[in-house]
Design an enzyme around this catalytic site. Sequence first.
Site, mmCIF file in Angstrom:
data_model
loop_
_atom_site.group_PDB
_atom_site.id
_atom_site.type_symbol
_atom_site.label_atom_id
_atom_site.label_comp_id
_atom_site.label_asym_id
_atom_site.label_seq_id
_atom_site.Cartn_x
_atom_site.Cartn_y
_atom_site.Cartn_z
ATOM 1 N N HIS A 156 0.821 -1.204 0.000
ATOM 2 C CA HIS A 156 0.000 0.000 0.000
ATOM 3 C C HIS A 156 0.862 1.264 0.000
ATOM 4 O O HIS A 156 0.566 2.244 -0.688
ATOM 5 C CB HIS A 156 -0.934 -0.037 1.216
ATOM 6 C CG HIS A 156 -1.713 1.226 1.427
ATOM 7 N ND1 HIS A 156 -1.358 2.153 2.382
ATOM 8 C CD2 HIS A 156 -2.802 1.725 0.797
ATOM 9 C CE1 HIS A 156 -2.203 3.166 2.334
ATOM 10 N NE2 HIS A 156 -3.092 2.933 1.392
ATOM 11 N N GLU A 214 2.174 1.846 -3.392
ATOM 12 C CA GLU A 214 1.095 2.400 -4.233
ATOM 13 C C GLU A 214 1.063 3.931 -4.103
ATOM 14 O O GLU A 214 1.010 4.654 -5.093
ATOM 15 C CB GLU A 214 -0.248 1.796 -3.801
ATOM 16 C CG GLU A 214 -1.454 2.419 -4.480
ATOM 17 C CD GLU A 214 -2.647 2.579 -3.524
ATOM 18 O OE1 GLU A 214 -3.036 1.595 -2.887
ATOM 19 O OE2 GLU A 214 -3.149 3.712 -3.409
ATOM 20 N N HIS A 215 1.117 4.414 -2.866
ATOM 21 C CA HIS A 215 1.117 5.872 -2.654
ATOM 22 C C HIS A 215 2.309 6.528 -3.345
ATOM 23 O O HIS A 215 2.170 7.558 -3.989
ATOM 24 C CB HIS A 215 1.200 6.172 -1.154
ATOM 25 C CG HIS A 215 -0.128 6.283 -0.486
ATOM 26 N ND1 HIS A 215 -0.540 7.428 0.138
ATOM 27 C CD2 HIS A 215 -1.132 5.390 -0.337
ATOM 28 C CE1 HIS A 215 -1.734 7.233 0.660
ATOM 29 N NE2 HIS A 215 -2.127 6.012 0.392
ATOM 30 N N GLU A 255 -4.668 8.091 7.061
ATOM 31 C CA GLU A 255 -5.515 7.096 6.396
ATOM 32 C C GLU A 255 -5.788 5.938 7.370
ATOM 33 O O GLU A 255 -6.918 5.465 7.497
ATOM 34 C CB GLU A 255 -4.832 6.593 5.124
ATOM 35 C CG GLU A 255 -5.743 5.724 4.271
ATOM 36 C CD GLU A 255 -5.091 5.290 2.951
ATOM 37 O OE1 GLU A 255 -3.936 5.684 2.678
ATOM 38 O OE2 GLU A 255 -5.749 4.554 2.201
#
Lengths: 425, 421
Positions: free
Chosen positions: A67, A70-71, A142
């Site tokens: 993740h 991905e950012h 997040e």
Amino acid sequence: MQQIYNERINERIFFQELDNGLKVYIMLKKGYTKQFAIFATHFGSNDSKFVVPGDTEVTEVPDGVAHFLEHKMFEEEEGSIFEEFSRLGASANAYTNFTTTAYLFASTDNFYDNLKLLVKFVQNPYFTDENVEKEKGIIAQEIRMYQDDPNWRVYFNALEALYHVHPVRKDIAGTIESISQINKEILYKCYYTFYHPENMVLFAVGDIDLDKTLNVIRENMRREKKQGEIKRIYPEEPSSVYKKEVVQDMQVSLPLFNLAFKDTDVGVGGKNLLKKSLEIQISLEMAVGRSSDLYEKLYSEGLIDSTFGFDYSGEIDCGYSIIGGQSKDPFKVRDIILTSLKNREFLKSEDFERIKKKYIGKFLRTFNSVDSIAYSFINFYMKDIDLLDYLDVLYNISFEDVTNRLQNHLKEENSVISIVNPIKK
Amino acid sequence: MQLIKKPLGNGINLYIDTTDKFKTVTVNLYVHNQLAEEATKYALIPSVLKRGSLKIKTYKDMVKYLENLYGTTMTVSVYKKGERHLQQYRLELPQEEYIKENVLEGGVKFLKELVFNPLTEGDAFHKEYVLQEKEVHKNLIDSRINDKTKYAVDRCYEEMCKGEPFAIFELGKSEDLQFIDEKNLYEYYQKCINTLPIDIYVVGNVNPDYIEEIFRKYFAFQREDILNISSPNIYKEVKEVKYVRENLEVTQGKLTLGFRTNVLPNSEEYYALLVYSGVLGGGPFSKLFMNVREKASLAYYAYSRLERFKGLMVVSCGIEIENYNKALDIILKQLKEIEEGNIKDYELDSTKKALYTSLNSMKDNATSKSDYYLSQKIAGTSLDIDEFIKEIAKVTKEDVVEVSKKIKLDTVYFMTGKKEE
């Protein structure tokens, strides 16, 4: 290009594997205004232990790395990729789940320029100590957002109770603690292991030109030799559940619950997995669906409300059913459901036929939107399932298949309950 | 593609949009009402109707009926646009060619049964259904606290519009429920179906004449004295900014700012306002995303959004509780930047393109299309999607600066933790 055609729904998907191993799938939707492309790698939150092709040692990375990566892919030396997509008028996004990281855009103009950008940026990592550090603050918020989301918590608490060691029990974004250990070296290592074209797939859909689309992809892909298989290491998961019950207190009005069932018949992908998933979905529908006697009973007794629902999620190496909602007495709901599943008096072939009809309509609706086609395609692809096989597999499911499946999967010993209770004053 | 209008002559308007894109036909029926004191009753009605009709007496049998129509979906919801309270009844039916069966008429017949033919006992709804649905309704109202992100925005608007109809929550108030019974609810329902304006949108690969024919068959009953719904008051002078804090058991703070835009939904300036909000917080190109998230790493999400029909704007973000002042300063600074004309060509251009993309995308979704038509009607405009895009294209930087002067901060709402010093 090869093509797969389904006559029943009159849809066709074109396919080609490039020399570097990338699989390209294209679907034409005449008359649609919107175009959609998705570029995905088979790398998700479950992949934290693996052997890099050519290496002998095992690599272990902190939770949440897929993740995090991905950012960071959206940043390049020249600036933000979001900015480039914005200039072209497209809306770009990405997501990470247990098995997949996917980058995508939706456009109504400049499709080929957007596609080129998508293909290029996913092949161009740019990580620095500074930009990695900066992202930690954003991802921390997040993580906090999900921490305060009771529906998310009740779900992940259920997975934690179902599984002893399988990584599916961990939060996709990791924890504030685990992401603090991530640095640019780790990101590069994961990138070069998992973002090899051989481990990736690209799907494009819309009112687009087939050859032009394929050419844009081909011309902008790196030439690369195949790297061979990545060995992913998952711990041996016992078939039993880890614990029967998990409870957390949060700011909610009524208790929320997830009654979860562990799928112990795992290890298959493709048509077999699709068939199993549909059998379980149909079982659940017959047992606790909106047209079931049990739903009517629970609802009229005030034990459940319209937030009640269920789903089965099946990956190749793990799977689980979840029945959930809000209730003043989750334990009572659990007991009533488990008793009914044990007696199986609700199994009637006329209901089975009707539910099957319902699933035909449900599948047809998928093809109304380019977004949902793309998401479904990628989701199925990662499980070796061909989207267009859906109806044939569905038609071939028999009442006996469903009865057997229900007996083996939806039973007390496979079940756990996760509850989020209101904070007591 | 043209939207065909077929008034059924009784305050019910039928609109048909023919397109061969979709594998289903979507029917949306909207009932318009004034958002007012009787909101709780109004919001409860669809849930009671869903429980059973005169011919299909239970929810279970309704679901079975629809499952037999190849999983036709029924969605019933209640929401507000400005100070208009809407009930939405939606059906999505498979297109004949894929299932070799015509389910359209069955669907329309069902819709009539659902909305206009409820299960009654004398001059009242079925007692048990009302009792149970009151309980469920109470749970739904109370559980709004579960979704913190939406709750923060709703609460900000409520504080801001205290005393105005817009402050009424779309599901109403749980305190009202004790006064509702099967009799007074049925009485109110009668009034609603006899006098409220109704719009029906059908989108799909259909023959308009055939659609009109079946709707005339089931929906041509007598109705009169149709209510005229008034437009909300959007002008309000802010004498002093309101600061509100709410302490909940949360780990993330939610900072939400409510603004009065003082722009009417059908005015020329509305398009400039739309661009304004886009530049401020409409996507990754916007000032809020760039400055609150990317530069300061304070938030994962930070956006602005308009409420067109009441002339409001909201800015919202999720932050570490201790960063309240820092985030508030950065947000207010972005507004100031726009007011001073510091808008990059890139920001203006990207905002417009993002708006075109999202408007054009509606053409691919039947319910988005229906909602677009409905919004046009409520706003008092009648632009199709392409004409709407042209209005946005005309907006200049000067227009955006001009409109920014009308926007006034009204309320700052902060959802924060319980362990504060």
